[in-house]
Design an enzyme around this catalytic site. Structure first.
Site, PDB file in Angstrom:
ATOM      1  N   GLU A 159       0.821  -1.225   0.000  1.00 18.41           N
ATOM      2  CA  GLU A 159       0.000   0.000   0.000  1.00 18.41           C
ATOM      3  C   GLU A 159       0.851   1.269   0.000  1.00 18.41           C
ATOM      4  O   GLU A 159       0.427   2.315   0.501  1.00 18.41           O
ATOM      5  CB  GLU A 159      -0.968   0.011   1.193  1.00 18.41           C
ATOM      6  CG  GLU A 159      -1.944  -1.150   1.219  1.00 18.41           C
ATOM      7  CD  GLU A 159      -2.707  -1.306  -0.084  1.00 18.41           C
ATOM      8  OE1 GLU A 159      -3.376  -0.347  -0.481  1.00 18.41           O
ATOM      9  OE2 GLU A 159      -2.636  -2.374  -0.696  1.00 18.41           O
ATOM     10  N   THR A 186       5.270   2.177  -0.090  1.00 17.01           N
ATOM     11  CA  THR A 186       6.408   2.025   0.802  1.00 17.01           C
ATOM     12  C   THR A 186       6.539   3.211   1.756  1.00 17.01           C
ATOM     13  O   THR A 186       5.935   4.273   1.559  1.00 17.01           O
ATOM     14  CB  THR A 186       7.718   1.912   0.005  1.00 17.01           C
ATOM     15  OG1 THR A 186       7.920   3.138  -0.715  1.00 17.01           O
ATOM     16  CG2 THR A 186       7.667   0.739  -0.973  1.00 17.01           C
TER      17      THR A 186
END
Length: 383
Positions: free
Chosen positions: A364, A366
């Site tokens: 989702e 980094t």
């Protein structure tokens, strides 16, 4: 300003934790070691209505808001992140259909998930495009009243066990602007040309299914298009605000579980004729771990609450995700340290928390991407 939970929310927390301790904890190590999907646990979760917790009640779900979903996620991940992810991701991709889908799509794709009869997913990342969503190359071309889809998707949660996926495709390659020309289309896994290859050997969350999807001239009806053609990228960015808040809740749950395990062990383990919890070095570790976890929880709950109020939470969601995931990694590391050699083997859950925590800094978006987003929002810059 009220930081307290309602009686209903407290009840949700208690029921979910009870389920996790009774149904997940006894089998968590087995599913982790064998890297297998927990179908039996999922059936029990479905009976409790946990697979469709975010799905509106008119489609058979519980209709919980984002704060309540964060509470559920936290409690599941505090017991086992791998199986916890299976339960919370059974409706992965549902937000897109809930927000932009037609009534027919909601009935076709949301109701079976809420009933425990189907699992869905979101297919975004590709082998060569992870953080750079705008470089997605999977294509969807119109042929009569069908879409013909070609491409590969990588690191897809529920990839080899799901029934359908919300797939981000390039539908208008000649559209003006880097972020235009993308659309989201639902693809069922039983379509000709669809193939999923399970990915094994993961560092953590091993019970959760991850796969590469291969789409070779996969045909789906034009009514599987979610929302407006060409608006898929912007739809996806809104989706990320909510899923990043969910990942923050995962980090809080992992940190909570690691804190609990470390505290229990420190009070039971004796060295030099006394519990190691009596040593100041251990006390300082426990103090810092619990303080970090509480701070992450408050930031995460604030982000979730703001989503429920319809606020713009892009910056706050990224803050919560970046901070809570870092806390999860740091707290799990200290939990292993407190266990010493015992924390290096899977006799204790901290070994699993340590491995599972890392993914929260990667999927989702980094940690580095979250910092970019936060800075962009602070400086008032666009994409």
């Amino acid at each position: 300003m009220d930081f307290g939970l309602s009686d209903e929310q407290k009840q949700i927390r208690e029921e979910v934790r009870r389920f996790a301790e009774n149904e997940i904890e006894p089998v968590a190590q087995e599913y982790d070691v064998e890297e297998k999907y927990p179908h039996e646990v999922m059936d029990k979760a479905a009976e409790m209505g946990m697979l469709g917790s975010i799905i509106p009640m008119e489609y058979g779900g519980a209709g919980y808001n984002n704060l309540e979903s964060a509470i559920i996620t936290e409690e599941l991940f505090a017991v086992d992140p791998g199986i916890g992810l299976c339960v919370t991701s059974a409706s992965f991709g549902a937000h897109a259909i809930m927000e932009f889908g037609t009534d027919d799509q909601k009935e076709r794709f949301l109701s079976p998930v809420a009933a425990g009869d189907a699992i869905m997913g979101a297919a975004i990342s590709e082998p060569d495009t992870g953080s750079d969503v705008s470089s997605v190359s999977t294509s969807a071309e119109k042929d009569g009243d069908e879409w013909v889809i070609n491409g590969n998707k990588m690191w897809i949660t529920n990839g080899s066990v799901g029934d359908y996926y919300v797939v981000l495709c390039q539908t208008d390659p000649d559209a003006d602007g880097r972020y235009n020309g993308f659309s989201q289309i639902v693809v069922e896994s039983d379509r000709d040309g669809f193939e999923a290859e399970k990915i094994t050997g993961k560092l953590g969350i091993r019970a959760s299914d991850t796969a590469e999807l291969i789409l070779d001239d996969v045909r789906v009806p034009e009514e599987n298009l979610v929302g407006t053609r060409g608006m898929g990228f912007l739809q996806q960015m809104q989706f990320f605000d909510e899923t990043r808040t969910a990942v923050a809740a995962q980090g809080v749950g992992i940190a909570k579980g690691a804190c609990e395990a470390a505290l229990d062990y420190a009070q039971e383990r004796e060295q030099f004729d006394r519990p190691i919890s009596e040593f100041q070095a251990i006390q300082h570790k426990l103090s810092e771990m619990h303080t970090q976890t509480e701070a992450a929880r408050n930031l995460t709950y604030k982000a979730a609450w703001n989503v429920d109020q319809g606020e713009d939470v892009t910056k706050l969601a990224s803050m919560a995700k970046e901070f809570a995931s870092s806390v999860a990694v740091d707290v799990a590391d200290e939990a292993v340290q407190i266990h010493g050699g015992a924390g290096y083997v899977n006799d204790f859950p901290v070994e699993r928390f340590y491995r599972d925590a890392k993914i929260t800094q990667i999927y989702e978006g980094t940690t580095e991407i979250q910092k970019n987003i936060i800075a962009r929002e602070l400086l008032g810059k666009g994409f």
